[in-house]
Write an enzyme that holds these catalytic residues in place. Sequence first.
Site: not given
Ligand code: 5GP
Ligand code: ZN
Length: 110
Positions: A3, A6, A29, A45, A90, A92, A95, A97, A99
């Site tokens: 993850c 994590c 981000d 987690h 959306g 990706t 874990h 989170h 925004h």
């Molecule tokens: P999701 O698409 O799951 O809602 O948001 C995941 C977010 O994590 C995306 O906006 C992506 O840019 C961010 N993200 C993915 N990998 C990393 C990383 O290694 N570091 C940081 N700071 N953000 C990440």
């Molecule tokens: Zn995690």
Amino acid sequence: MDCIFCKIIAGEIPSTKVYEDEQVLAFRDIQPAAPVHILVIPKQHISGCGAITAENSAVVAHIFEVIPQIAKQEGITDFRVVSNQGAEAGQTVHHLHFHILAGRTLKGMC
Ligand code: 5GP
Ligand code: ZN
């Protein structure tokens, strides 16, 4: 567990931290969708907002106490909080989170 978030919590992947306490980490981000784009995550987690239960929801309440502190720290009064659950929405990173998006006019819901 494989993850990314994590690994960020463990310090195995670097991040630009904006807030940290015993339960929560917030960092910028890597691909900002707005001038301010911060992710707030529980250190525990949880796979996403579809996995929030009575047993683990205290950290979610805590996150929503921390968010106004981060907003104050960032100097923002207008912001959007988003959590995506599942690929179609959306998500990706699996874990939980939240925004925080700010710094430009945010139009529509998606
Ligand atoms: P999701 O698409 O799951 O809602 O948001 C995941 C977010 O994590 C995306 O906006 C992506 O840019 C961010 N993200 C993915 N990998 C990393 C990383 O290694 N570091 C940081 N700071 N953000 C990440
Ligand atoms: Zn995690």
